[in-house]
Motif scaffolding. Sequence first.
Motif, PDB file in Angstrom:
ATOM      1  N   GLY A 277      83.100  65.190 -20.801  1.00 29.85           N
ATOM      2  CA  GLY A 277      84.088  64.212 -21.226  1.00 29.85           C
ATOM      3  C   GLY A 277      85.367  64.392 -20.432  1.00 29.85           C
ATOM      4  O   GLY A 277      85.834  65.513 -20.225  1.00 29.85           O
ATOM      5  N   PHE A 278      85.956  63.285 -19.993  1.00 34.77           N
ATOM      6  CA  PHE A 278      87.128  63.368 -19.133  1.00 34.77           C
ATOM      7  C   PHE A 278      88.074  62.205 -19.419  1.00 34.77           C
ATOM      8  O   PHE A 278      87.716  61.204 -20.051  1.00 34.77           O
ATOM      9  CB  PHE A 278      86.720  63.349 -17.656  1.00 34.77           C
ATOM     10  N   SER A 279      89.292  62.341 -18.912  1.00 35.49           N
ATOM     11  CA  SER A 279      90.240  61.233 -18.852  1.00 35.49           C
ATOM     12  C   SER A 279      90.773  61.150 -17.429  1.00 35.49           C
ATOM     13  O   SER A 279      90.806  62.141 -16.705  1.00 35.49           O
ATOM     14  CB  SER A 279      91.404  61.430 -19.829  1.00 35.49           C
ATOM     15  N   CYS A 280      91.184  59.953 -17.042  1.00 33.58           N
ATOM     16  CA  CYS A 280      91.813  59.746 -15.736  1.00 33.58           C
ATOM     17  C   CYS A 280      93.031  58.861 -15.982  1.00 33.58           C
ATOM     18  O   CYS A 280      92.893  57.694 -16.371  1.00 33.58           O
ATOM     19  CB  CYS A 280      90.835  59.088 -14.767  1.00 33.58           C
ATOM     20  N   VAL A 281      94.234  59.414 -15.795  1.00 26.44           N
ATOM     21  CA  VAL A 281      95.470  58.744 -16.199  1.00 26.44           C
ATOM     22  C   VAL A 281      96.491  58.813 -15.061  1.00 26.44           C
ATOM     23  O   VAL A 281      96.671  59.863 -14.442  1.00 26.44           O
ATOM     24  CB  VAL A 281      96.052  59.392 -17.472  1.00 26.44           C
TER      25      VAL A 281
END
Length: 257
Positions: free
Chosen positions: A70-74
């Motif tokens: 699971g990841f975020s890219c912001v």
Amino acid sequence: MSLMVKRAGAYSLLVDNGRPHFRHRGLPESGPADRRAFLLANAFVGNPSPLLSLEISYSGPELVALEETGFSCVGADFLILRGDQTLPPNCTATLSQGETLQIQGSQNGCRCYLAVVGGFSGKTILESQSALQPIAAGETLQCNPSKVPTRWLAQNFFESSPSKLRVIPGPQAKHFDLEKILTQTFRVSQIGNRMGIRLLGDPIPVPKEQLVSEPVTTGAIQVTADGQLVILGVEGQTIGGYHKPLHLISADWDRLG
């Protein structure tokens, strides 16, 4: 869990909160160039405090998930591809085992942050895991298996360029026509990095007297010998001898990054 680096991108660097307590030893603070995006990326995956994340500049890496991740890219609106699927900017998602994540370029802004649940693993040097060099193809980024729900921020959450940066008078302000500087529109030069951003505009007259080198910090706006401005970034030096007519307020350091 690990992410294998298939392609490293232009400049992808693992960063945490940096080394703010070592400037007296001549070391820059390091850490994220855009702290706001860094903090949001970590919050988006539920990290209770900001942990080691991947700062992506200009064009990003291609990563292969060795386990579910699971990841975020912001941050800036980079083109994000999970396999063949295009993801919206400023999102969270989960990579299946063997799935590829590609972060390409951005039309507005130059940096975004890839955060994972629990953060990446890194070597601690002087109280920080911020890396001293960017990632390279063939290495692996260590982290734990995880899964996150898909969500995203509203479009245009981050301000697009052109941007106005707020400043206060610098130590040598009295030697310059500040109004002439403040009414110009500058372009960002391609000659720039985390140490500093070089601006291109009408040359600014440089005082004849030379300075003894003195302490400087992030946000210091220097005038070089050719009359152009350089704004020091998070990897900027700790002392310098250029005149400083202005200083960027700390609230706008993220916008600079």
